[in-house]
Each structure stands twice: as C-alpha cells, then as structure tokens.
Design a protein around this motif. Structure first.
Motif, short mmCIF file in Angstrom:
data_model
loop_
_atom_site.label_atom_id
_atom_site.label_comp_id
_atom_site.label_asym_id
_atom_site.label_seq_id
_atom_site.Cartn_x
_atom_site.Cartn_y
_atom_site.Cartn_z
N GLU B 215 2.76 29.89 30.92
CA GLU B 215 1.78 29.56 29.87
C GLU B 215 2.35 29.91 28.49
N LYS B 216 2.99 31.09 28.41
CA LYS B 216 3.58 31.52 27.13
C LYS B 216 4.72 30.58 26.72
N GLU B 219 3.33 27.46 25.45
CA GLU B 219 2.76 27.68 24.12
C GLU B 219 3.84 27.54 23.04
N LYS B 220 5.03 28.05 23.37
CA LYS B 220 6.15 27.94 22.42
C LYS B 220 6.55 26.48 22.20
N THR B 224 -0.89 24.13 24.24
CA THR B 224 -1.88 25.19 24.42
C THR B 224 -3.09 24.69 25.20
N SER B 225 -3.11 23.40 25.49
CA SER B 225 -4.22 22.83 26.25
C SER B 225 -3.65 21.69 27.10
#
Lengths: 86, 424
Positions: B215-216, B219-220, B224-225
């Motif tokens: 997930e992280k 995100e990078k 994020t969705s």
C-alpha cells in the motif's frame, strides 16, 4: 480484570444429572460440594481428544453463573473445570 | 459459465465463540489472549490439580488474538499487546484462548460448507471459500438463498452468537472483498456486471493481497485509491512489483482466480515458539530446540513423511535474528537427528548474550516414509522405538512421553495461527 468478576479454572469432581435425547445428553443439575445448580442453558458443547480418549466439554449457565463441565467418556467422570460469576 | 463463489468469515471469531459459551460475556469488551508468560494452557488447566483465578494472570508477552465487537469499538485491535489493549480499554476482560474449543467449532463450520458447496477451500481458522456454482443452479438468487441456509446451519450448530459475514461474487478476491464490506453478520452479493463499480467503493487497505508495505509502495506511485490505481499502466506495475503486478492490476478491476485449491500434501512441517522469557544459555536453547524438533518429527511421521531439508530461525530479544537452511545427507525421521542437524549450524552462529526470544524449526523436502531397510541393527532398533513411542502418543496424547533432556521445557498451545497444535 473487572473488580466484580470471579473467573476461575479448576478441576473439581462433581455430580451431574442429565437428560438423554436421542444420541445427545444434556446436563440438567450440577452438585458441586454442598451446592446444587439447576442448569438453564447449554450454550456450547465441544469435544476434544486426549490420545484415544474422547472428552466432551459443556458450557452451561444458570441465571447467575457460567460453568464449564468436563465429561471423560472413558471413565464417565464429570469435573467442573471453569466457573464465572459476574 | 461464470462461477459463483461464497466467502464466509466469522466475526470476531474466538471472542464470539467465548461469548457464545459464556452468555455473561455478551455485550462486554473482551479480548482472547494468546499464550504468554503467566497465561495458561486451558486444556492443561482443566486437568490440573489447583484452581487458577484469571485476575491473577498477567498475560505478559501476550497479544490480543481476537477482540470482541465491543472491544473493537473502544479501539482494541487484533495483535495489540494485552497491556496496550488494557490501556486503551481498562474495563476489558482478558480471556485465555481455548484452541480445542475453536478447533471444534471450525470443524463444524467446514462440515456445513462441505454439505452445501461443490468445492470448499479453507482459507484460515475462521474463513473459507465455497464454490456454489452448481449447488445454486448457476444463479445469484440461488446463491443468496444458499448463503442464508448456511448461516442458519451455523447458528444451529455453532450457536447464534457465532455470526459470519458472507460475500458472493464470481471470484475469490471479489467474494472476500464483498464479505469484508459489511460486518458483522453481513451478506453482500456482487454480480459480475456490478464488480467494477463495487471495487471502486472499497479502500485499498481492504484488498486481500495488498498489505501495508505494498500500500505504501503504491502510494509513492500515486495510487491512494482504486480509481487512482486503475490509472497505473500494467508495465509500470510489473516493473515495480514484478509478476505480482498482474495481481494488483487485475484486483483493481475486480478480477481474480475462481479456482478453489484442494487440500494438498504439506510442503514442510514446522514449529516455532516465542518463549515467555529470553533464553540465555546454550543448554536451554538446545533443550527447547530438541523439544520443538520432537514435535516436528512426530507430526512428520504421523503424515508418513521423512525430511531431506532442515531450516530454522532464531529471533533475539531486539527482534533481530538469522535463519538457515541445510540439505541432509540422509532422510531424517527422528527429532534428535533434526535437532542435532540444526544445532550444528546454530551453535556457531548464535549470539547467546543477546537472549533468544523465538526459535523456529522446519522440515522440508518431504518424502514418503519407506520401510526400515537399514542393514544396521542400531537403525532398525531406533525405527522400532519410534514406532512404539508414536503408538503411545496416539493412545495417550501428546505429552505422554518426553526425553529426559527436554524435561525442563514446556510449551503452551498456540491460540492464533492457521492450525491448532492439538490437531497436529
């Protein structure tokens, strides 16, 4: 732990009166020392094995107490193994 | 023909079973604790000679394996240390876990699923998939009716307090995502034409297969969705996550496998244990390694395997550690052989001064047991001794015998995990 709760594990011999319904048994009354408890509900029954020995545990309650009863199917001995009183 | 897959997930499993068994716990914030220093092995306590009051137990080094719904509402989370959970929710009752009870309820749950499903795959102690394509007549309405019947059977067999959330969809990923979407006691049906839109409504954290680290990483990359994830091209995902990129790409579109995996022979047999205190002498470490190796060897022999590879790992008190893997010259069947093979590697590398918190040992490269055809009387005698010991264990249960060298060791039964110790 909640200050008013009594929750104990033990292994005390007891006398139990039961009903037989088909292949099932239902504990009706427990005598523990001098005290007698009428079982209101059998909430859960589960089995366990100790080697080839089959053990059944009955989680039962009356209006004020929870008790867990242990039945050794080899010796037909009943034990009180857990008590909870709120 | 599209398959119809059900995913069933017990709600706050161990806690619900405890609340089913003891009605006075219902409505209260409770946590089922794992093994830990001063915690108790419930099965042993039931056979013991002294009374134990729960309020005297400290549950150090114990974690919350399951929190009840009421405890979750107050901020208690699974895997929290019990001391930390008590800070968050001081009125919470901590109950020692009873794996035999949970194992019995899991067995009933799986029996019910096998009654209704064309195929069933257990996913964990409290989760399973069922393929109901034929049983439902290939129709989602039929699948919903079937799900309600399964729910009624679970209430009958396991108790009304043991509720499940059910997801119905065309593949396993989506069915699990659907069951996660409504808790407790939810029933969510996602038909194929609704899949893409449904996935859009879910947070990435709910995706099975996308953990905190991935997930992280996403995100990078700007995802994020689900909507932003869908914008990432497949080649980018493949370059960032290698072949796992395919899974992520498909998951964002509600696609996944619909094949239920049958029970297969194990690839390895292992046992690890976190000790209630750090081990600080080589004798203590070896004794515990031997006791664990005996457990591994017994489980291996019970399934008719010998091992050709041994691996293990050590975790120190600062959570650092090391692992090793060793190929064996001859197949191993005895706990002593397994422990000695591991010890040869460990002895040189181990830093005793750091204190050992956890030991894990695993046997792999499993082969079926052949007859004892050794030319040497010593080997044949050992094989006969092991057979005799296994008979004793079968008859009287694990713990019926113990090597003199392991008398100072004792292991509490694990509460969490995929398998229950008493079933192996």
């Amino acid at each position: 732990m909640h200050p008013l709760v009594m929750h104990e594990f033990m292994n005390d011999p007891i006398d139990v009166s039961v009903d037989f319904t088909g292949r099932r048994i239902r504990p009706k009354r427990v005598r523990w020392g001098t005290k007698v408890y009428d079982i209101e509900k059998v909430n859960l029954v589960h089995g366990a094995r100790e080697g080839q020995k089959r053990i059944f545990y009955f989680s039962v309650s009356d209006t004020a107490n929870f008790m867990k009863l242990r039945l050794d199917t080899e010796t037909l001995e009943w034990r009180l193994v857990e008590v909870y009183a709120p | 023909m599209n398959r119809i897959i059900l995913h069933l997930d017990f709600n706050s499993y161990f806690a619900s079973v405890e609340q089913q068994a003891n009605p006075f716990l219902r409505g209260l914030p409770i946590a089922v604790a794992g093994k830990g220093r001063h915690s108790i092995d419930v099965a042993m306590a039931h056979r013991g000679s002294k009374s134990i009051a729960i309020d005297q137990l400290q549950f150090q080094r114990s974690v919350v394996t399951t929190a009840s719904r009421e405890a979750k509402k107050r901020g208690v989370k699974t895997a929290m240390g019990t001391w930390q959970a008590r800070k968050v929710c001081p009125e919470m009752l901590v109950i020692p876990g009873d794996p035999q009870k949970y194992g019995d309820v899991t067995a009933r749950f799986m029996k019910i699923l096998r009654k209704y499903g064309d195929a069933v795959q257990q996913f964990s102690t409290d989760e399973a998939f069922a393929d109901v394509t034929c049983a439902s007549g290939g129709d989602y309405m039929g699948a919903v009716i079937l799900a309600q019947q399964i729910r009624a059977d679970i209430a009958e067999e396991c108790g009304e307090y043991c509720t499940v959330s059910i997801g119905i969809a065309s593949n396993k990923f989506l069915a699990k995502l659907a069951s996660e979407s409504k808790k407790p006691n939810g029933l969510t049906c996602v038909q194929p034409h609704e899949a893409e839109d449904f996935v859009l409504t879910r947070p990435l954290a709910d995706f099975c297969g996308i953990g905190h680290r991935i997930e992280k990483h996403l995100e990078k990359l700007g995802a994020t969705s689900v909507a932003t994830l869908r914008r990432l091209p497949l080649p980018l995902l493949l370059s960032e996550f290698k072949s796992y990129g395919y899974f992520i790409y498909n998951a964002a579109r509600g696609l996944g496998s619909d094949e239920l995996l049958p029970d297969e022979d194990p690839k390895s047999v292992g046992n690890s244990y976190t000790f209630p205190h750090d081990l600080k002498s080589s004798e203590e470490i070896y004794q515990n390694l031997l006791a664990l190796a005996d457990r591994v060897a017994w489980r291996m022999r019970k399934q008719n395997f010998v091992a050709t590879h041994i691996s293990g790992y050590i975790r120190y008190s600062d959570f650092g550690g090391y692992g090793f893997h060793r190929r064996c010259k001859d197949p191993l069947i005895d706990g002593l052989e397994i422990a000695n093979t591991a010890w040869k590697v460990m002895e040189e590398k181990i830093d005793i001064a750091q204190g050992v918190r956890l030991i894990g040992i695993s046997a792999s490269g499993l082969l079926p047991i052949g007859g004892s055809n050794s030319l040497f009387e010593k080997d044949r005698r050992k094989a006969r001794a092991l057979q005799a010991l296994d008979k004793v264990t079968d008859k009287y249960g694990s713990g019926a015998w113990q090597r003199a060298g392991t008398m100072k060791t004792s292991f509490k039964e694990r509460v969490s995990g995929w398998h229950y110790d008493h079933e192996s």
